[in-house]
Structure formats: structure tokens, C-alpha cells
Design a protein around this motif. Structure first.
Motif, PDB file in Angstrom:
ATOM      1  N   LYS A  31       0.835  -1.218  -0.030  1.00 32.46           N
ATOM      2  CA  LYS A  31       0.035  -0.096   0.082  1.00 32.46           C
ATOM      3  C   LYS A  31       0.950   1.269  -0.003  1.00 32.46           C
ATOM      4  N   GLU A  32       0.259   2.534  -0.290  1.00 35.30           N
ATOM      5  CA  GLU A  32       0.904   3.799  -0.443  1.00 35.30           C
ATOM      6  C   GLU A  32       1.529   3.827   1.191  1.00 35.30           C
ATOM      7  N   GLU A  33       0.949   3.396   2.141  1.00 38.27           N
ATOM      8  CA  GLU A  33       1.500   3.676   3.624  1.00 38.27           C
ATOM      9  C   GLU A  33       2.844   2.803   3.695  1.00 38.27           C
ATOM     10  N   GLY A  34       2.976   1.725   3.020  1.00 40.58           N
ATOM     11  CA  GLY A  34       4.161   0.918   3.160  1.00 40.58           C
ATOM     12  C   GLY A  34       4.034  -0.546   2.777  1.00 40.58           C
TER      13      GLY A  34
END
Length: 225
Positions: A31-34
Motif C-alpha cells: 500500500k501507499e503507507e508501506g
């Protein structure tokens, strides 16, 4: 180098367990978060049976990372030197150099409370429903036990029937979460031998638990160690 995949040789006895690992590694779940587990497309899983591993080991030309799932020949000499990274419910994994081992001890499930604590944690993970199911629930619909006790007295038989009837009602709600497990806790696997009767199923549940935790928390560290 970023963008290049690394090969992970997975040596297994239970194909369902290695398929679970392959599914997680090959799923684009970042995901964009990690990063989730390992970075997408960074690991190429090559699955070997124990026989294939032993044949290739003799050739002595293995330079890739190797993960042993379960009781594989030769791991008893490797386990003592591992740096253990995880140890819960009789499930352990760790690595030494390019070799990692995920190994289990089903005897750790020596009473119903420990086993159901384990099932509660397993039920929170993304694994097949059949893996989450406590041992005795499979007898709830009248299926015969694989090793029936011919000398069991009438009182125990009646007690077992009551337990199975209760489990039959509870089984339909197991997927709703931990609350259902609390209802089952007081009745499932009333004897120690009930828990250990199906060692293969318990071992498979433990291996699934270990594989998911390895992927989520430590596989990327192993691949880049």
C-alpha cells in the motif's frame, strides 16, 4: 538491487502450507503507507519437496536463500544454531546465514485452554476457514472419529454426544469471530488425548500460523540479511 527479485527455495512436506506462503508472496498487497510482508515482486518462491532438496544438496551448488517448512531431514542439525525470531504456541522460526527453519511441536497443545488460545489467534489471520476450525468441530455433523474408542463407557459416550451437539450449534457461528470461540472454550476437547488425537491437523494449523507470521513480520528481513 531495487527492482530485481531474489529466489527463495522453500522445502516442504505439506503442499497446502507452501501454497499459502506462495499466495502471500505473489499477491500485490503493498500500500501507499508501506510494504506488506515482502515488497511486491521482490521474491520468487521455488518450491521443492524434501526429495528434490536432498538431491540438490548433494550437488552442493545452492547459493539462494532456503526456507525449511516443518520436519525436513537435516534440520535437526541446523535448528540448534538458529537465531530464533519467533516462538509462540509451539511454533518457532529463525535463521542462520542463508537458511531458515519454521518448525513446530504439537505437544505444546497439551490442554484445551492453550489450544483454544491458539485457535483464537489463528482465527484472526487470513487463512482458509478449514484451518481455523477446532479439531472436534469436524465431528459435529455425525462424522465418525478416525480412531474411535471401543472401550469408552456409556457415561463418556453420552458426554461426547452432548459436546458434539453443542459444537454443531457453535460451528455455524465460528466465522463471526472470537465471541463464538468463547462459547466453544468450555466444551471442546475435554480430554488431553482429544487435542493430540489428530497430530497432523494440529501440526498443519501451527505451520499456517507460523507461515503467516513469518511473511508479515520477518521474511523480508531474512531475504535481505
Amino acid at each position: 538491487m531495487f527492482g530485481m527479485s531474489k529466489t527463495l527455495i522453500v522445502v516442504y512436506k505439506d503442499e497446502m502450507v507452501v501454497n499459502q506462503l506462495k499466495k502471500m508472496v505473489e499477491t500485490h498487497d503493498d500500500k501507499e503507507e508501506g510494504i506488506i510482508g515482502t515488497r511486491d515482486d521482490s521474491v520468487n518462491v521455488v518450491a521443492w519437496t524434501e526429495k528434490v532438496w536432498l538431491n540438490n544438496k548433494k550437488a552442493g551448488n545452492i547459493t539462494d536463500k532456503v526456507l525449511f517448512l516443518g520436519d525436513i531431514s537435516g534440520t535437526d542439525k541446523l535448528i540448534p544454531v538458529l537465531d530464533i525470531k519467533f516462538n509462540q504456541f509451539g511454533v518457532q522460526y529463525g535463521w542462520a546465514g542463508n537458511q531458515a527453519v519454521l518448525f513446530v511441536d504439537s505437544k505444546e497443545m497439551h490442554d484445551k485452554d492453550i489450544y483454544l488460545d491458539f485457535i483464537e489467534q489463528l482465527s484472526k489471520l487470513s487463512v482458509p476457514d478449514m484451518i481455523k476450525e477446532p479439531i472436534n468441530t469436524r465431528y459435529a455433523n455425525g462424522e465418525q472419529e478416525s480412531t474411535p474408542n471401543e472401550t469408552e463407557d456409556d457415561e463418556n459416550k453420552n458426554s461426547r454426544k452432548k459436546i458434539n451437539k453443542f459444537l454443531g450449534n457453535a460451528k455455524n457461528t465460528l466465522d463471526k469471530g472470537v465471541k463464538a470461540l468463547d462459547k466453544v472454550r468450555v466444551n471442546v476437547a475435554s480430554k488431553t488425548e482429544d487435542l493430540l488425537r489428530d497430530k497432523k491437523k494440529v501440526t498443519r494449523q501451527q505451520l499456517f500460523y507460523g507461515v503467516v507470521n513469518l511473511y508479515n513480520n520477518d521474511l523480508d528481513n531474512f531475504m535481505n540479511a
